[in-house]
Enzyme design. Sequence first.
Site, PDB file in Angstrom:
ATOM      1  N   GLU A 282      -7.862  -1.282  -0.959  1.00  0.00           N
ATOM      2  CA  GLU A 282      -6.702  -1.452  -1.840  1.00  0.00           C
ATOM      3  C   GLU A 282      -7.276  -1.749  -3.212  1.00  0.00           C
ATOM      4  OE1 GLU A 282      -4.357  -3.056  -4.309  1.00  0.00           O
ATOM      5  OE2 GLU A 282      -4.244  -4.764  -2.938  1.00  0.00           O
ATOM      6  N   CYS A 316      -2.422  -6.339  -9.235  1.00  0.00           N
ATOM      7  CA  CYS A 316      -2.797  -4.926  -9.203  1.00  0.00           C
ATOM      8  C   CYS A 316      -1.595  -4.009  -9.366  1.00  0.00           C
ATOM      9  CB  CYS A 316      -3.525  -4.606  -7.903  1.00  0.00           C
ATOM     10  SG  CYS A 316      -2.611  -5.087  -6.426  1.00  0.00           S
TER      11      CYS A 316
END
Length: 483
Positions: A282, A316
Site C-alpha cells: 500500500e 496517503c
Amino acid sequence: MGSFFFLRSRCLLRPVGLPFVMHRQYSLDISAQLLRTQGYVNGQWINAPSTFPVLDPATGEEIAQVADCGPAEAKLAVDAAYKAFNSWKQHTAKERSVLLRKWYDLLTLNKEDLAKLITFECGKPMKESLGEIAYAAGFLEWFSEEARRVYGDVVPSAAKDRKILLLKQPVGVASIITPWNFPSAMITRKVGAALAAGCTVVVKPAEDTPLSALALAELASQAGIPAGVFNVVPCSREKTPSVGTVLCTDPLVGKVSFTGSTATGKILLKHAADTVKRVSMELGGHAPFIVFDSADVDKAVAGAMNSKFRNSGQTCVCSNRFLVQSGIHDRFIEKLGKAMDAELRLGHGSDPNTTQGPLINVRASEKVTLFLLLSGSPPGSTIPPPSQTCRASQERTEEEALAIANASHVGLAGYFFSQDVSQIWRVAENLEVGMVGVNEGLLSTPEASFGGVKQSGLGREGSKYGIEEYLDVKYMCFGGLTP
C-alpha cells in the site's frame, strides 16, 4: 463544460522553517502496562544492545527510550513466528476468531490510553487519535468475523472417479512493515487479516511511532494470543534497512506486507523477489479532488476539509490536487477559506481545541520548507490563503479534467463532487485510482477494500478481500473413487 481552475495544495498553515515546537509542558499519563519500551518476541519482552529516543513531535521532548532491535532480534522474531505457525494454523477458525475478538475488546476498553500514545508520538489531536483507535479496533472485530468465512470450493469433475477440491491455507509467517501516520490502525488492518487466516507475524513499526505497536503487543498478550504469533521488533532509522532486509529475505518468511512510500516499496519488492514471497504493497498517492459545477458547495467544502487536513495532511489519501470548475470556483474558494479560518487550530494534540498538530519530524518540516522555496515563498513564512494559490487553466472538458487527474504514476484515492448522476458514473469509472470518494471526503472503513492501482501498490486490505492476501489456494484431486 466551462473552465477548471487548478488549486495547488498547500495544507500546513503554520511557519515551516523550523520544527513545530510548543513551549508549554505536556505529560503523557497512561497505564504503565501500556507504556512498553522493549521488543516483543515469542511472548517475551526483550532488550536490545542499544536504545533510540521517541520524541513528541509537537515539543521535541523525549517520551521514552525504546529497544533498538537489529538483524539478530529480527531473526529471533522470524524463528519464533515460524515455530508458532505450526501450532497456530491448527487452531480452528472459531478459536482464532474468539482470540481476535478478545483483543478487540481490550483495545476498546483501553481506547483513551492508546489514543494518548498516538497523540504524543504521532502528534494527532486527541479526537483524531480516538477515531484511529476505533478504526484500528474495527479491523480486529471485522477479521474476527471473517476468520470463520474462509471458504474453499468443490468443483464438478469431468471424470466420474474423482472429486476436485480447492482448499485455502495460510501462507505462513508474514512480515508487517508499517508507517507512522496511523501507528495502530495500519498494524491491525494487516495483522487482523493475517491472524484470522492462520498466519503468524513479525511487525516492524515506524521508528517515530513504536510505542503504539508495543502497546498492541501488550494487549495481544492479555487477550491470550499465543507466544510467537504476534511479534514486534522496533528499531531506529539507522537500523531499519538491515532489519527490513531480514524480514524481506529470510526463507522462513512467506509474505511481506508494507505500507509506505513507493520508493521504499520498490526496494522491498526487490528483496522479496529473490525468494518469490507473496507481497502486499500500500504505497503513496497523489489524490485529485474535483468539484463540478453541479456540486453541492457546502458538501464539497466539508469534503475538502476532511480529505485535506486530517492528520495535518499527512495521510496517503489526502487530496493533493484540486480541480474546481469555473461556475462554482469563486463560491468554493470563498467558503473553503472561511472554513479553514473558522475550524483549523494549531497546537498540541492533547489540547481539546487543537485540530492541526505538528509535522512528524524535522525531515518532514524540511520537505515543506523546500516546497515553499520552489514555489517562491520565503522560508519561515506561513502558507498563503487558498484564494492566493489558484492558477487558472485553459478551457477544460470533463475528459480533459480526467486526463489531468489521471496524469500520475500513482493512483490510490480520488475524490469528486457532483449531483449529475450520469456524470458520477462516468467519472467514477474513469478515474485511475483504487478508491473513489463521490460526494465524500472520508473513505476508509474495515468493510471496504483499501488499495491502489499503478504504482500505488499491490493487493487489497480490509473487506472480505483482505484475508485473501494471506491465503494460498491448494488444489486437491481425490481420485480412485468408485462411480
